[in-house]
Design a protein around this motif. Structure first.
Motif, short mmCIF file in Angstrom:
data_model
loop_
_atom_site.label_atom_id
_atom_site.label_comp_id
_atom_site.label_asym_id
_atom_site.label_seq_id
_atom_site.Cartn_x
_atom_site.Cartn_y
_atom_site.Cartn_z
N LEU A 39 16.51 -39.59 24.07
CA LEU A 39 15.84 -40.81 24.55
C LEU A 39 15.51 -41.75 23.40
O LEU A 39 15.64 -42.96 23.52
CB LEU A 39 14.56 -40.45 25.32
N THR A 42 18.74 -43.52 22.38
CA THR A 42 19.30 -44.46 23.36
C THR A 42 18.33 -45.58 23.73
O THR A 42 18.76 -46.72 23.90
CB THR A 42 19.73 -43.73 24.64
N LEU A 43 17.04 -45.29 23.87
CA LEU A 43 16.08 -46.29 24.33
C LEU A 43 15.28 -46.94 23.20
O LEU A 43 14.81 -48.06 23.35
CB LEU A 43 15.08 -45.67 25.31
N GLY A 44 15.08 -46.24 22.12
CA GLY A 44 14.21 -46.73 21.05
C GLY A 44 12.85 -46.07 21.15
O GLY A 44 12.50 -45.42 22.15
N TRP A 46 9.48 -47.25 21.19
CA TRP A 46 8.41 -47.68 22.09
C TRP A 46 8.76 -47.48 23.56
O TRP A 46 7.90 -47.13 24.36
CB TRP A 46 8.02 -49.13 21.81
N ARG A 47 10.01 -47.70 23.93
CA ARG A 47 10.40 -47.46 25.32
C ARG A 47 10.29 -45.97 25.66
O ARG A 47 9.91 -45.60 26.76
CB ARG A 47 11.81 -47.96 25.57
N THR A 48 10.62 -45.14 24.69
CA THR A 48 10.49 -43.70 24.90
C THR A 48 9.03 -43.31 25.03
O THR A 48 8.67 -42.48 25.88
CB THR A 48 11.14 -42.92 23.73
N VAL A 50 6.58 -45.15 26.19
CA VAL A 50 6.12 -45.59 27.52
C VAL A 50 6.66 -44.66 28.60
O VAL A 50 5.93 -44.26 29.51
CB VAL A 50 6.55 -47.06 27.78
N LEU A 51 7.93 -44.28 28.49
CA LEU A 51 8.52 -43.37 29.47
C LEU A 51 7.81 -42.03 29.47
O LEU A 51 7.47 -41.49 30.54
CB LEU A 51 10.01 -43.18 29.19
#
Length: 81
Positions: A39, A42-44, A46-48, A50-51
């Motif tokens: 994750l 693929t997402l970076g 901060w996005r990880t 938050v997820l």
């Protein structure tokens, strides 16, 4: 060729069951670390983050629902602290 893939699937599922019975912490930690690393790539970052936050929140709410505890009372206590 179908028997080949069926054999591979049986071996993988047998290994997963063995690993969960004999080394559950190592197996779950490894799978979690791999998923988190994937994750991140693929997402970076901060996005990880938050997820993961929403996954943990969903787990907590689902666990309270499974334990037949009132979710609204818990949310009110948590927010009003």
């Amino acid at each position: 060729m179908s028997n080949f893939w069926q054999s591979i699937g049986e071996k993988i599922s047998g290994f997963v069951m063995w690993a969960l019975e004999h080394h559950p912490g190592k197996f779950i930690g490894t799978v979690s670390g791999f998923a988190l690393g994937l994750l991140m790539v693929t997402l970076g970052f901060w996005r990880t983050v938050v997820l993961v936050f929403f996954v943990i929140l969903g787990f907590i709410i689902g666990k309270r629902q499974d334990d037949h505890q009132d979710i609204m009372t818990w949310l009110e206590k948590t927010i009003n602290k």
